[in-house]
Design a protein around this motif. Structure first.
Motif, PDB file in Angstrom:
ATOM      1  N   PHE A 168       0.473  41.062 -15.315  1.00 34.64           N
ATOM      2  CA  PHE A 168       1.142  40.601 -16.532  1.00 34.64           C
ATOM      3  C   PHE A 168       2.669  40.562 -16.441  1.00 34.64           C
ATOM      4  O   PHE A 168       3.339  40.378 -17.461  1.00 34.64           O
ATOM      5  N   SER A 169       3.222  40.735 -15.231  1.00 35.20           N
ATOM      6  CA  SER A 169       4.681  40.691 -15.013  1.00 35.20           C
ATOM      7  C   SER A 169       5.423  41.726 -15.864  1.00 35.20           C
ATOM      8  O   SER A 169       6.561  41.505 -16.275  1.00 35.20           O
ATOM      9  N   ILE A 170       4.780  42.852 -16.135  1.00 29.20           N
ATOM     10  CA  ILE A 170       5.419  43.939 -16.872  1.00 29.20           C
ATOM     11  C   ILE A 170       6.263  44.764 -15.904  1.00 29.20           C
ATOM     12  O   ILE A 170       5.833  45.078 -14.787  1.00 29.20           O
ATOM     13  N   SER A 171       7.466  45.130 -16.334  1.00 20.09           N
ATOM     14  CA  SER A 171       8.363  45.917 -15.489  1.00 20.09           C
ATOM     15  C   SER A 171       7.673  47.174 -14.970  1.00 20.09           C
ATOM     16  O   SER A 171       7.125  47.964 -15.742  1.00 20.09           O
ATOM     17  N   SER A 198       3.063  45.177 -25.647  1.00 18.79           N
ATOM     18  CA  SER A 198       2.327  44.008 -26.167  1.00 18.79           C
ATOM     19  C   SER A 198       1.112  43.676 -25.306  1.00 18.79           C
ATOM     20  O   SER A 198       0.802  42.507 -25.069  1.00 18.79           O
ATOM     21  N   LEU A 199       0.455  44.726 -24.845  1.00 15.74           N
ATOM     22  CA  LEU A 199      -0.772  44.558 -24.064  1.00 15.74           C
ATOM     23  C   LEU A 199      -1.942  45.151 -24.841  1.00 15.74           C
ATOM     24  O   LEU A 199      -1.808  46.193 -25.483  1.00 15.74           O
ATOM     25  N   SER A 200      -3.082  44.506 -24.754  1.00 15.14           N
ATOM     26  CA  SER A 200      -4.286  45.042 -25.383  1.00 15.14           C
ATOM     27  C   SER A 200      -4.964  46.014 -24.426  1.00 15.14           C
ATOM     28  O   SER A 200      -4.709  46.003 -23.211  1.00 15.14           O
ATOM     29  N   LEU A 235      -8.182  45.565 -17.087  1.00 21.08           N
ATOM     30  CA  LEU A 235      -8.163  44.709 -15.893  1.00 21.08           C
ATOM     31  C   LEU A 235      -7.298  45.318 -14.797  1.00 21.08           C
ATOM     32  O   LEU A 235      -7.682  45.334 -13.614  1.00 21.08           O
ATOM     33  N   ALA A 236      -6.117  45.810 -15.191  1.00 20.15           N
ATOM     34  CA  ALA A 236      -5.224  46.429 -14.214  1.00 20.15           C
ATOM     35  C   ALA A 236      -5.830  47.701 -13.643  1.00 20.15           C
ATOM     36  O   ALA A 236      -5.677  47.994 -12.449  1.00 20.15           O
TER      37      ALA A 236
END
Length: 382
Positions: A272-275, A343-345, A351-352
């Motif tokens: 998700f390209s999250i830092s 902002s992730l469910s 999934l990660a």
């Protein structure tokens, strides 16, 4: 206990203005280079200053900055095609973790006849790598000194691991001045990520006397950088102390292994390209809470080294103070405190977690963890 075998090929140069000597360090490896450079550095004006020494020494080079938000296989394939067409003699990677990872992948596969997807599926590289010089803009990469190259599979957004060569990187040039453009929030999250990397290496089942020494000195330097020195004779700038601490934490991670925080941050970034720094910061206090059930003595020692607990505190109190210290740092920097703040469910997070459970890195965590255990940790932090 397994035999301790330590081998490091990198020539590590750390100090202010070391980038001004870039031309000197790359000249022995040829006269035509490809620069994989983070476009952010060019936007803030640092990029031109970094490459000026190459121009001054009349070295031939061209820049590649057309990169995605992550170090993915498609970008690696594009960079490889350009590098091979140009018949370069060496490669220079300048920027954050993304740029350095891309540089390591391209250098590793430059002489490899296989396509990128075959290489990551077979997870081995036997050919001679292209000479590589890394100039990290922030020094807290748990893979930079290892032979593990984490890439994002562009087809699935899953993390894949490429095993690089032992002699991949020739020089790592660390200039603390490159961190001066970071915001306070960025500095805070990167400090917590670095602290987490050091803590994971300290708790690792692969830890040894050498990695322990690196971790303890790393945490001491990070404490001086963020909390100040207990004496007035410490005049080393904060950015230098933090860079020194980051370098030692990265070396410790390569000598031992990473933990659940770094693993989940890696997989969330891929999906998700999250830092990675933000994710690792959020997870850190929960990892400390979890580790207090089986490595209380180690947590207490780090708390004392960091000077966040009373000198006479028992191990339980010291570990609690360490977790509280991290939570206060998160609050003070106004960083996200929960994974849901990203902002992730919970379905996306699962999934990660599934991705993390399929990587071989899960076998080297501080304690045995299944995908269910990782998901329990994520739920606590959600």
């Amino acid at each position: 206990m397994a035999d301790f075998i330590f081998r490091i090929q990198q020539n590590i140069v750390l100090g202010a203005y070391t980038t001004s000597r870039l031309g000197e360090f790359v000249r022995p490896w040829g006269d035509k280079f490809m620069l994989i450079i983070d476009p952010t550095l060019r936007q803030v004006g640092s990029g031109d200053k970094i490459v000026q020494p190459l121009t001054d020494r009349k070295l031939d080079f061209f820049m590649f900055d057309n990169m995605a938000e992550r170090a993915d296989t498609k970008t690696v394939a594009n960079a490889l095609a350009l590098a091979r067409q140009a018949h370069i003699s060496g490669l220079i990677a300048i920027g954050g973790t993304k740029a350095v990872t891309l540089g390591r992948a391209v250098a590793s596969l430059y002489n490899d006849s296989r396509d990128i997807y075959t290489a990551i599926e077979q997870n081995n590289t036997a050919v001679e790598p292209l000479p590589l010089i890394c100039v990290p803009s922030t020094i807290r990469d748990c893979f930079i000194f290892s032979d593990c190259i984490p890439l994002v599979d562009s087809r699935s957004s899953m993390t894949k691991l490429l095993k690089g060569q032992k002699n991949l990187c020739k020089t790592v040039l660390c200039d603390p001045n490159l961190t001066l453009s970071l915001s306070d929030n960025q500095s805070a999250s990167m400090f917590l990520e670095t602290l987490g990397i050091a803590l994971e290496a300290y708790l690792s089942p692969k830890s040894n006397f050498f990695s322990d020494m690196l971790v303890e000195k790393s945490v001491e330097l990070l404490g001086y950088a963020v909390n100040g020195s207990p004496s007035l004779d410490m005049t080393t700038p904060q950015e230098v102390l933090q860079s020194q601490g980051g370098c030692m934490a990265s070396l410790a991670a390569a000598t031992a292994s990473i933990g659940a925080g770094s693993l989940l941050a890696l997989c969330l970034n891929s999906r998700f390209s999250i830092s990675r720094a933000l994710t690792a910061s959020i997870l850190l206090p929960y990892i400390i809470d979890d580790a207090s059930k089986f490595r209380l003595d180690r947590l207490a020692k780090l708390a004392h080294i960091l000077r966040v607990t009373a000198s006479d505190a028992d191990n339980t109190k010291a570990a609690t103070d360490l977790a509280d210290y991290v939570r206060k740092k998160i609050a003070k920097a106004n960083l996200p405190a929960r994974l849901k703040d990203l902002s992730l469910s919970i379905e996306q997070l699962s999934l990660a977690v599934e991705d993390a459970g399929q990587l071989e890195l899960v076998n080297s965590l501080p304690r045995s963890m299944t995908s269910d255990d990782l998901f329990d940790l994520v739920k606590l932090a959600y």
